[in-house]
Every structure is written in structure tokens, then in C-alpha cells.
Design an enzyme around this catalytic site. Structure first.
Site, short mmCIF file in Angstrom:
data_model
loop_
_atom_site.label_atom_id
_atom_site.label_comp_id
_atom_site.label_asym_id
_atom_site.label_seq_id
_atom_site.Cartn_x
_atom_site.Cartn_y
_atom_site.Cartn_z
N ARG A 16 -0.08 -33.93 -46.81
CA ARG A 16 1.29 -34.33 -46.45
C ARG A 16 1.37 -34.77 -44.97
O ARG A 16 1.55 -35.94 -44.66
CB ARG A 16 2.27 -33.17 -46.75
CG ARG A 16 3.74 -33.57 -46.77
CD ARG A 16 4.39 -33.61 -45.41
NE ARG A 16 4.26 -32.33 -44.71
CZ ARG A 16 4.55 -32.19 -43.42
NH1 ARG A 16 4.99 -33.21 -42.71
NH2 ARG A 16 4.40 -31.02 -42.83
N ASP A 17 1.16 -33.85 -44.07
CA ASP A 17 1.32 -34.19 -42.65
C ASP A 17 0.26 -35.19 -42.21
O ASP A 17 0.50 -36.06 -41.36
CB ASP A 17 1.22 -32.90 -41.80
CG ASP A 17 1.96 -33.02 -40.48
OD1 ASP A 17 2.32 -34.13 -40.09
OD2 ASP A 17 2.18 -31.99 -39.83
N HIS A 209 3.00 -23.90 -37.18
CA HIS A 209 2.44 -25.23 -37.45
C HIS A 209 2.35 -25.91 -36.09
O HIS A 209 3.37 -26.20 -35.47
CB HIS A 209 3.42 -25.93 -38.40
CG HIS A 209 3.16 -27.37 -38.66
ND1 HIS A 209 2.94 -27.86 -39.94
CD2 HIS A 209 3.11 -28.46 -37.86
CE1 HIS A 209 2.77 -29.16 -39.88
NE2 HIS A 209 2.87 -29.56 -38.64
N HIS A 211 0.84 -28.84 -33.34
CA HIS A 211 0.19 -30.12 -33.05
C HIS A 211 -0.49 -30.01 -31.70
O HIS A 211 -0.23 -29.10 -30.91
CB HIS A 211 1.21 -31.26 -33.11
CG HIS A 211 1.53 -31.64 -34.52
ND1 HIS A 211 0.90 -32.66 -35.17
CD2 HIS A 211 2.38 -31.09 -35.41
CE1 HIS A 211 1.36 -32.73 -36.41
NE2 HIS A 211 2.26 -31.79 -36.59
N CYS A 242 4.12 -36.51 -36.92
CA CYS A 242 5.44 -36.89 -37.42
C CYS A 242 5.69 -38.36 -37.14
O CYS A 242 5.55 -38.80 -35.99
CB CYS A 242 6.52 -36.05 -36.74
SG CYS A 242 8.18 -36.53 -37.23
N ASN A 251 -2.74 -32.38 -36.03
CA ASN A 251 -2.56 -30.93 -36.21
C ASN A 251 -3.79 -30.15 -35.72
O ASN A 251 -4.86 -30.73 -35.56
CB ASN A 251 -2.43 -30.62 -37.71
CG ASN A 251 -1.10 -31.01 -38.27
OD1 ASN A 251 -0.79 -32.18 -38.37
ND2 ASN A 251 -0.31 -30.04 -38.63
N1 COA Z 1 13.79 -38.80 -52.00
C1 COA Z 1 14.01 -40.05 -52.48
N2 COA Z 1 15.15 -40.73 -52.29
C2 COA Z 1 16.12 -40.13 -51.59
C3 COA Z 1 15.95 -38.85 -51.05
C4 COA Z 1 14.74 -38.17 -51.27
N3 COA Z 1 14.50 -36.94 -50.81
N4 COA Z 1 17.08 -38.51 -50.41
C5 COA Z 1 17.93 -39.53 -50.52
N5 COA Z 1 17.35 -40.51 -51.25
C6 COA Z 1 17.96 -41.79 -51.61
C7 COA Z 1 19.29 -41.56 -52.30
O1 COA Z 1 19.12 -41.41 -53.69
C8 COA Z 1 20.05 -42.81 -51.96
O2 COA Z 1 19.64 -43.83 -52.84
P1 COA Z 1 20.66 -45.01 -53.27
O3 COA Z 1 20.97 -45.76 -52.02
O4 COA Z 1 19.85 -45.78 -54.24
O5 COA Z 1 21.84 -44.30 -53.85
C9 COA Z 1 19.53 -43.15 -50.58
O6 COA Z 1 18.27 -42.50 -50.44
C10 COA Z 1 20.47 -42.71 -49.48
O7 COA Z 1 20.72 -41.32 -49.59
P2 COA Z 1 21.17 -40.43 -48.33
O8 COA Z 1 21.42 -39.06 -48.80
O9 COA Z 1 22.27 -41.15 -47.61
O10 COA Z 1 19.84 -40.38 -47.48
P3 COA Z 1 19.57 -41.00 -46.03
O11 COA Z 1 19.45 -42.48 -46.12
O12 COA Z 1 20.51 -40.41 -45.05
O13 COA Z 1 18.07 -40.45 -45.75
C11 COA Z 1 16.39 -38.72 -45.78
C12 COA Z 1 17.84 -39.09 -45.50
C13 COA Z 1 16.14 -37.37 -45.21
C14 COA Z 1 16.15 -38.71 -47.27
C15 COA Z 1 15.44 -39.77 -45.14
O14 COA Z 1 15.79 -39.93 -43.80
C16 COA Z 1 13.97 -39.39 -45.23
O15 COA Z 1 13.38 -39.38 -46.31
N6 COA Z 1 13.34 -39.08 -44.11
C17 COA Z 1 11.91 -38.76 -44.07
C18 COA Z 1 11.69 -37.51 -43.31
C19 COA Z 1 10.21 -37.21 -43.20
O16 COA Z 1 9.45 -37.32 -44.14
N7 COA Z 1 9.76 -36.82 -41.98
C20 COA Z 1 8.40 -36.44 -41.76
C21 COA Z 1 8.10 -35.06 -42.18
S1 COA Z 1 8.91 -33.83 -41.26
ZN ZN Z 2 3.40 -31.59 -38.42
#
Ligand code: COA
Ligand code: ZN
Length: 301
Positions: A16-17, A209, A211, A242, A251
Site C-alpha cells: 500500500r504505502d 509508522h 518515514h 504519501c 518508510n
Molecule cells: N473509493 C472510491 N471512490 C470514492 C471513494 C473511495 N474511498 N470515496 C469517494 N469516492 C467517489 C464517490 O463515489 C464520488 O463518486 P461520484 O462522483 O461518481 O459520485 C466521488 O468519489 C466524490 O466523493 P466525495 O465523497 O466527495 O470524495 P472526495 O472527492 O472529497 O474525495 C477521498 C475524498 C478521500 C475519497 C479522496 O480524496 C481520496 O481518495 N484520497 C486519497 C487519499 C490517499 O490515498 N492518501 C494516501 C494514503 S494516506
Molecule cells: Zn506512510
């Protein structure tokens, strides 16, 4: 310290990370083969993927397929990171053993990473806690990102970490991981934050965790263990970072921690040579894929 070292449980977060910062898409089959190999090293906990927006982190768009096709070994727990309720539902549907919900201690990082205020994320965690209770067996943990500093806000008050951790535990988290998302921690700060949390009414498992930005990762890990932390997340080969922070670094490597425990006479049950083979395997895959798709940069170790 010998007793604390004996109790350490290593969680492998490379799939994942590690992979989330690889800019070219790694084939689903290669991910599955890598996780299957890691499963045979003696590691007991593997964070296999994350259920996030596919356009936010395209590398993780195959999360459900990965979860459904890996060969699960008995005695190994497979987890996934999720940022919200929707992700938690996808992860629970895919049959994870462990759910890791990420929330930042800093408002700015939470907004960049999760696009929510910390209060909104905490509210959502309440719902995730309820949903998880219906799945009895699933181990719910929460990661507090930027716990040892935020690239945008600097130091985070340790009382804020306590406040968030206690709310998460009250909402159902059985384990809290304090994550040094950008490697801003140092041994004294780590000790202070952990002592402060363990000296409160905190009653859950505690993990860390780290880094490696300033090369402090393994020292921070040692201090955390000696302060009473049981779980340590590491990544094979130190691959990780990240995507939502500038100059993310890798990490603490699984190999370094296993070596450190081995050197102190602790039997981890993890085959160091087998972990090294896994690292060589994914390095080769990443090199091949980067060459093929002509993408470079972004990989941090
Ligand atoms: N997996 C897949 N799709 C997702 C989702 C998830 N966990 N959460 C939201 N969505 C989709 C929704 O279904 C929606 O789809 P639609 O437009 O077709 O209806 C769309 O995304 C918007 O939903 P919303 O709740 O407004 O989400 P957002 O756009 O505010 O995004 C996150 C929020 C958190 C989902 C997004 O920023 C994200 O995935 N970030 C990644 C964080 C990450 O991995 N960081 C590194 C590790 S720490
Ligand atoms: Zn990390």
C-alpha cells in the site's frame, strides 16, 4: 527493553504505502504475486491495498481485485487503508481482516489528503465504527497521520493527538497507529508524544509508522518500542511515501527492523532472506514497468 522488543508485531505496508508512490501502474498480477510472496516470509500482518478514489491514487484502482485474488495464508491478517465510509464499505465487501482508517492530526494535511476537516473525518469514523461492529471479526484500526509534525503546520500539540486518539477509540478503534507521514519526528518528540498518550486514559493497542526524511526512522522506531508501542509498520525495501506531501520519503524498511530484532536475539519468525527476495522482486517489476511506460520520478526510498 528485551521484553518490549519481544512483543513487537511487524506489519508490512509495502503493497500500500510502497506502491502508492510508484508513478507507473504496476500490473495487478504483479501486485498479487508480490503480496503472495510476502505472505510466505513469516510476516503476520500485510496492508495489501487502499480503497481510495481511483483518480486520486490510480495505482490503487485494482484494490478489490487484489483483495479477492491474493492467496490468503492462515495466520496472516490482510488489511487495507481507507479514507472514508465509502472506502470502508468497499474494503469490508472485499473481505479484509483489518481496516485501517486514516485521519490527520493536522487540518491542512487532512484537507489535502482526505478533502475533509478533521471534525468531518471523526464524524465519518463514528459511522465506520458502527459498520465494522456489524462485521464482528474485522479488526478496526485508525492511523493518525502527521502525528509528529505536518509539512504545512509544523509541530502538532501532543494534547491534540490524545484528543483525536481517545475519540477514535471511543468510536471503536482497537488500535491506533501514530504515523510520521513526512519523517518530521525525532526520538525525543516520539517519546514525549507516546508517553503522553500512554499516560492518559488511552486503552487500545498502539502502533507507529515512520518515514525516513532525516534518517531518524529506525531510531524513532526503537524509542517507540522502548516507550511501550507494540505494533510497527514497515515496508519491504523501505519503499513508500504519501503522494500528498512535498518530498515524501520512504518508510523504515522491514529488513532493517527484522535485522535489529534478530541482532538482539529476538525470534521474529520472519525470514530475512525471503523478505530481501521480495524486495528484489518488486524492484525488478518497478524497473521493468518504468522502462516500458517511460515514467520516472516519484519513487522514494
Ligand atoms: N473509493 C472510491 N471512490 C470514492 C471513494 C473511495 N474511498 N470515496 C469517494 N469516492 C467517489 C464517490 O463515489 C464520488 O463518486 P461520484 O462522483 O461518481 O459520485 C466521488 O468519489 C466524490 O466523493 P466525495 O465523497 O466527495 O470524495 P472526495 O472527492 O472529497 O474525495 C477521498 C475524498 C478521500 C475519497 C479522496 O480524496 C481520496 O481518495 N484520497 C486519497 C487519499 C490517499 O490515498 N492518501 C494516501 C494514503 S494516506
Ligand atoms: Zn506512510
Amino acid at each position: 527493553l528485551q521484553n518490549e522488543l519481544k512483543n513487537v508485531v511487524i506489519s508490512e505496508v509495502g503493497p500500500r504505502d510502497g506502491l502508492q508512490v510508484v508513478p507507473c501502474f504496476i500490473d495487478t498480477e504483479d501486485k498479487i504475486e508480490w503480496i503472495d510472496s510476502l505472505s510466505l516470509t513469516g510476516i503476520r500482518r500485510i496492508e495489501a491495498t487502499s480503497f481510495v478514489r481511483p483518480d486520486a491514487v490510480p495505482q490503487m484502482k485494482d484494490a478489490s481485485i487484489v483483495m479477492s485474488r491474493i492467496k490468503r495464508q492462515s495466520g496472516v491478517k490482510y488489511g487495507a487503508l481507507v479514507p472514508n465510509l465509502f472506502g470502508a464499505e468497499r474494503a469490508l465487501d472485499s473481505g479484509v481482516d483489518e481496516l485501517n482508517v486514516v485521519i490527520s492530526a493536522s487540518e491542512s494535511h487532512n484537507m489535502k489528503n482526505i478533502r475533509r476537516t478533521v471534525a468531518q473525518s471523526l464524524d465519518e469514523f463514528l459511522k465506520i465504527g458502527e459498520r465494522c461492529r456489524a462485521h464482528g471479526e474485522v479488526w478496526l484500526k485508525a492511523t493518525i497521520a502527521t502525528a509528529f509534525g505536518c509539512p504545512y503546520e509544523g509541530r502538532i500539540d501532543s494534547s491534540r493527538i490524545n484528543e483525536i486518539a481517545l475519540q477514535l477509540v471511543a468510536a471503536g478503534a482497537r488500535e491506533i497507529t501514530l504515523a510520521d507521514t513526512t519523517g518530521m519526528g525525532n526520538p525525543l518528540l516520539v517519546k514525549k508524544i507516546i508517553d503522553n498518550l500512554l499516560g492518559s486514559s488511552f486503552c487500545a493497542d498502539l502502533g507507529v509508522h515512520f518515514h525516513n526524511n532525516r534518517g531518524n526512522g529506525i531510531y524513532n522506531t526503537m524509542v517507540a518500542i522502548s516507550s511501550g508501542v507494540k505494533h510497527v509498520e514497515t515496508s519491504a525495501g523501505g519503499l513508500g511515501g504519501c503522494p500528498f506531501v512535498p518530498e515524501a520519503s520512504g518508510n523504515v524498511s522491514t529488513e532493517d527492523l527484522v535485522k535489529l530484532l534478530d541482532n538482539n536475539g529476538i525470534e521474529t519468525g520472519i525470514d530475512l532472506a525471503a523478505v530481501r527476495n521480495c524486495t528484489a522482486m518488486i524492484d525488478k517489476v518497478i524497473d521493468k514497468q518504468s522502462e516500458k511506460s517511460k515514467c520516472k520520478g516519484g519513487i522514494t526510498k
